[in-house]
Design a protein around this motif. Structure first.
Motif: not given
Length: 932
Positions: A196-200, A204-213, A325-328
């Motif tokens: 089951y795949i979830i995509s953020i 760039g700079g919107i905070g995707k990696t921080t949210l995933a962390q 899919k989670h649009p940030l």
């Protein structure tokens, strides 16, 4: 950045003339007036560079002018550095009469000409005249731009370390986090799918990696999944690298596989019927075939497994078969203000916040909802103390510029321009690292040193200056994803993609990441011809490109692991052309047993990494001609390595490192290298080798050593007098010391005498003594009066010791490990000492493999003191593999801070404290975790 290059040249010009005077050698005559004119012209140009660097983004002609200035600055640096190297060679020849004195017609490579057999002094003079002509033209051109002159040179911002905050704690995405975690933990409707795949998805700079962390490290997520893996994908999408990273995350150790099929089979085995979470951060590829190569190995996990993807591209999300899919989007105005103000106003008084709040709100509005911009601007404003500084940022003309580049942001530019010229140069150099690469702080500082970015004044160590610059960049949120050591110090970091884009933009014609094609040799484009820093990367080991020699102006070359294992060859004339190199990293080219010819011709070289390369005959002697070398790294080069006898000539060497290379034979004369700060291991060999070997007395003059030192082979030290020649008591910067292998053949008295003579400085913070086999008691300096700063102590394999010293008197000791003491049967009050509080700071206490240990008592029979405290801070207590130990002191078991008790493979203790049948189980019921 141009300012930093110009300042380097000015310092070099002054330095080389001063060195000629000091050595009373006139190597180059008749250029004093030319040099004075150069310095004057450079100073006039430097005065307008602050204005020029700001205008380069809106005026193309200014940008071109700056590029020409940087190019000529590099040329000047190479010429002056070559001049300095020739003087250095004369100095070394004078100090080593056995070395032939260099002739004045020695070859001095430079970016302009190769000297060959013509006169050295004549060519240096000609080059300086040619450079002066070019520089005069640049100076004349500057007048057409009407630059604003600046009379002050900005210095790096100085802060207290305690004021640095880790802004990663600030997010402003609470609602988004809840949604992501809900999808990760899943519901019954999702359990039918094992992949089951979830995509953020977001810019760039919107905070995707921080949210995933934040989701990845949530306690609920940790508890739900059997396995968690985090892989930074980036671009290009390398199926082998990604699969290997997944495997290594599962195994918690490096993978020895070199074929994709083998790696994926192993992955399938390890995730079989397990719920796993895999985060694939920063995915760019839209190629389904590449994704399918990775996906195929992930289908064997248990229902409930999840793959969390972060990407800027919605097409990537669709290609991967995303279920949710989670649009940030951008932060709201209120969220952005909260994120900005939490950082900018950290630690300020209420009155100061009220004074700056209105201006701060307007600045926060300019972040346009981007978390990265809010963090960077918040970090910048946190360094500004008065209202005028805040108003200057709000009204800065940079906000009025048109869009410079779709990947650059105005807040980042503001933060960059607020840096001192020297720190700007250090920041922009980071463009040489590929995106998402983990950057070692220690390595980065040594690379800055190699490129002469850290020329310190006022007797401040270059390494200290580099550490200050690094902390300055940290405080401005230009680094992130920190890894820290046990004391909280940063040891590595990364750069955000957007920040890396800025560094690349600033070094557009200087730094290149060169991808080597798997099927055809890389073509060195014309734009590369004046590259100063380059990193070679490839998806597979494809061989060293022979055309690399076209990049003849390179100062930095990273070629880590690019050589084909089956065809491990370097271009034979590689270093004939790359004569300007300051930093060279060839590590990871495992089977490259012979370095290219002409290595010794790299007279500018200051950083050389030869780790993970097997040298069957030892390092080549040509290394000893690299007189400017500051850092030599030869880690993981096999079980034995011989360093060449000429190492004594490397008088500028500051760091000599060889972790995981067990036996390294140091040559006689290593004690002449008084600039050494790092000497990883000092291995002593006996006279039986029949050659000039390095004796322990060589340590006498190495008083600049700092960090850690391991001294091995102490059994080959003849007596206490010889051991005393090391003068370890004078090594005040040495904080970590290991003394190994005192030997079994030496008498007890002699062994103790040698140990007594190896007393370290009282600044020591950690100590390990191992294989102290012959002596029956420890040296007297293992006491509170001599080791008042000691925090960690390990005593292992001390076969004849029957009684422990009063270690409880060590005031700052936090960790104590005692292992393999075969004759120790009793531990009593002597261990605690006579202090009012025994072991006042101790947190970790470990006894391991104590075969004969029977009794542990907290006091001697005549000790009636009941009021004193014992180990009040103890958190972890281990008595592993102590088969005869009868019981633990009751006072220790009553310590309220004790969290973990490990008594495994200690059968008597296991019976006594067993959860079901142990008679004293109730005495440890308050301990949170018991390993029995």
């Amino acid at each position: 950045m141009a300012d930093a290059l110009v300042s380097i040249v000015l310092e070099r010009l002054a330095s080389v003339l001063e060195q000629q005077i000091r050595q009373q050698v006139t190597l180059v005559v008749g250029v004093e007036s030319e040099v004075d004119n150069l310095k004057s012209t450079l100073q006039s140009i430097r005065a307008v560079l602050a204005d020029a660097e700001k205008r380069q983004f809106s005026e193309e002609l200014v940008k071109v002018w700056l590029e020409r200035l940087k190019d000529i600055s590099y040329q000047m640096d190479d010429v002056v550095d070559g001049w300095n190297a020739a003087l250095l060679k004369l100095q070394i020849a004078a100090e080593n009469p056995c070395i032939p004195k260099p002739k004045i017609s020695s070859c001095l490579p430079s970016p302009c000409v190769c000297f060959g057999q013509v006169s050295l002094r004549r060519d240096i003079a000609l080059q300086i005249k040619d450079i002066k002509k070019q520089l005069d033209a640049i100076a004349n051109e500057k007048n057409q731009f009407d630059f604003v002159s600046s009379s002050t040179i900005q210095q790096p911002h100085r802060r207290m370390t305690s004021s640095v905050i880790d802004v990663s704690q600030f997010c402003g995405r609470d609602a988004d986090i809840d949604v992501i975690i809900d999808n990760l933990l899943g519901g019954s409707s999702q359990e039918s799918s094992s992949l089951y795949i979830i995509s953020i998805v977001g810019m760039g700079g919107i905070g995707k990696t921080t949210l995933a962390q934040l989701a990845y490290n949530d306690d609920r997520v940790k508890a739900y999944f059997h396995e968690r893996m985090w892989v930074c994908v980036s671009d290009p999408f390398d199926s082998m690298r990604i699969s290997r990273a997944i495997l290594e995350a599962l195994q918690k150790e490096p993978s020895g596989f070199h074929e994709l099929e083998a790696v994926q089979q192993k992955i399938g085995t390890l995730i079989a019927d397990k719920k796993f979470l895999l985060v694939l951060d920063d995915v760019w590829t839209e190629n389904y075939e590449l994704w399918e190569q990775v996906e195929s190995s992930l289908k064997g996990g248990a229902p409930g497994s999840r793959i969390l993807v972060t990407t800027r591209n919605e097409n990537v999300s669709t290609m991967m078969g995303t279920a949710y899919k989670h649009p940030l989007g951008e932060l709201s105005k209120e969220q952005c203000w909260s994120l900005f103000s939490n950082i900018a106003f950290k630690g300020r008084s209420r009155e100061k916040v009220e004074e700056l709040e209105k201006i701060g709100g307007k600045i926060a509005d300019k972040c346009r909802g981007l978390p990265l911009a809010a963090k960077v601007l918040g970090s910048l404003m946190r360094l500004k103390d008065n209202k005028k500084d805040w108003e200057d940022i709000l009204n800065n003309e940079i906000w009025q510029l048109d869009v410079i580049d779709k990947h650059l942001s105005t807040p980042l530019l503001l933060s960059y321009y607020d840096l001192s010229p020297a720190v700007k140069r250090c920041f922009s150099y980071c463009a040489v690292f590929p995106k998402d690469q983990i950057i070692s702080k220690d390595r980065l500082i040594k690379l800055w040193m190699a490129n002469s970015y850290l020329n310190s004044r006022e007797s401040i160590e270059m390494e200290k200056t580099g550490g200050d610059y690094f902390e300055d960049l940290v405080s401005r949120s230009l680094f992130q994803d920190f890894v820290r050591d046990g004391e909280g110090n940063i040891i590595s970091c990364k750069m955000h993609d957007i920040v890396h884009d800025l560094a690349q933009y600033l070094t557009k014609n200087e730094c290149f990441i060169v991808e080597i094609d798997e099927e055809k040799e890389v073509r060195m484009a014309s734009s590369f011809q004046k590259a100063r820093h380059a990193t070679l990367i490839s998806a597979r080991r494809v061989g060293f490109p022979s055309t690399i020699h076209n990049l003849k102006y390179l100062h930095t070359l990273f070629a880590t692991g690019v050589v084909d294992l089956n065809n491990a060859k370097f271009p034979p004339n590689l270093f004939k052309h790359l004569v300007c190199l300051r930093a060279l990293d060839l590590s990871g080219n495992v089977l490259c047993r012979k370095l290219p010819r002409n290595l010794g011709k790299l007279i500018h070289l200051r950083f050389l990494n030869l780790s993970d390369i097997f040298f069957p005959g030892g390092l080549p002697g040509t290394i000893c001609d690299l007189y400017n070398l500051q850092t030599l790294i030869v880690s993981n080069v096999g079980s034995f390595l011989t360093l060449p006898q000429g190492m004594r000539k490397l008088i500028n060497l500051r760091h000599l490192e060889w972790e995981a290379s067990k036996l390294v034979m140091l040559p006689k004369g290593i004690g002449r290298l008084t600039s050494l700060r790092t000497l990883t291991v000092f291995h002593i060999f006996g006279d039986h080798l029949g050659r000039d070997v390095c004796k322990i007395g060589e340590l006498k003059n190495l008083n600049s050593l700092r960090g850690g030192l391991v001294i091995r082979g102490i059994a080959d030290v003849k007596d206490a007098e010889e051991a005393g020649e090391a003068e370890l008591k004078n090594k005040k910067h040495l904080h970590h010391l290991e003394l190994e292998d005192f030997g079994r053949l030496v008498s007890s008295a002699a062994s103790k005498g040698v140990a007594e003579a190896l007393q370290p400085h009282q600044n020591l913070k950690s100590l390990k003594i191992s294989r102290y086999d012959a002596a029956t008691e420890f040296p007297s300096w293992i006491a509170a009066s001599s080791l008042a700063q000691l925090k960690k102590l390990e005593i292992v394999y001390c076969a004849q010791i029957t009684c422990l010293p009063p270690l409880g008197e060590l005031p700052l000791l936090e960790s104590l490990i005692i292992e393999h003491m075969k004759r120790l049967k009793y531990v009593g009050g002597e261990f605690l000492g006579s202090s009012t509080t025994a072991f006042p700071k101790l947190k970790h206490l470990r006894f391991n493999d104590m075969e004969e240990w029977e009794k542990w008592e907290e006091k001697e029979e005549d000790d009636e003191e009941e009021g004193r405290s014992v180990m009040p801070c103890l958190h972890f207590l281990t008595t592993y593999k102590c088969p005869k130990l009868e019981s633990l002191p009751e006072r220790l078991l009553q310590i309220t801070s004790l969290q973990v008790l490990d008594i495994r493979v200690s059968p008597t203790l296991q019976d006594r404290y067993h959860k079901g049948r142990g008679k004293d189980r109730s005495k440890i019921s308050h301990i949170r975790k018991v390993w029995c």
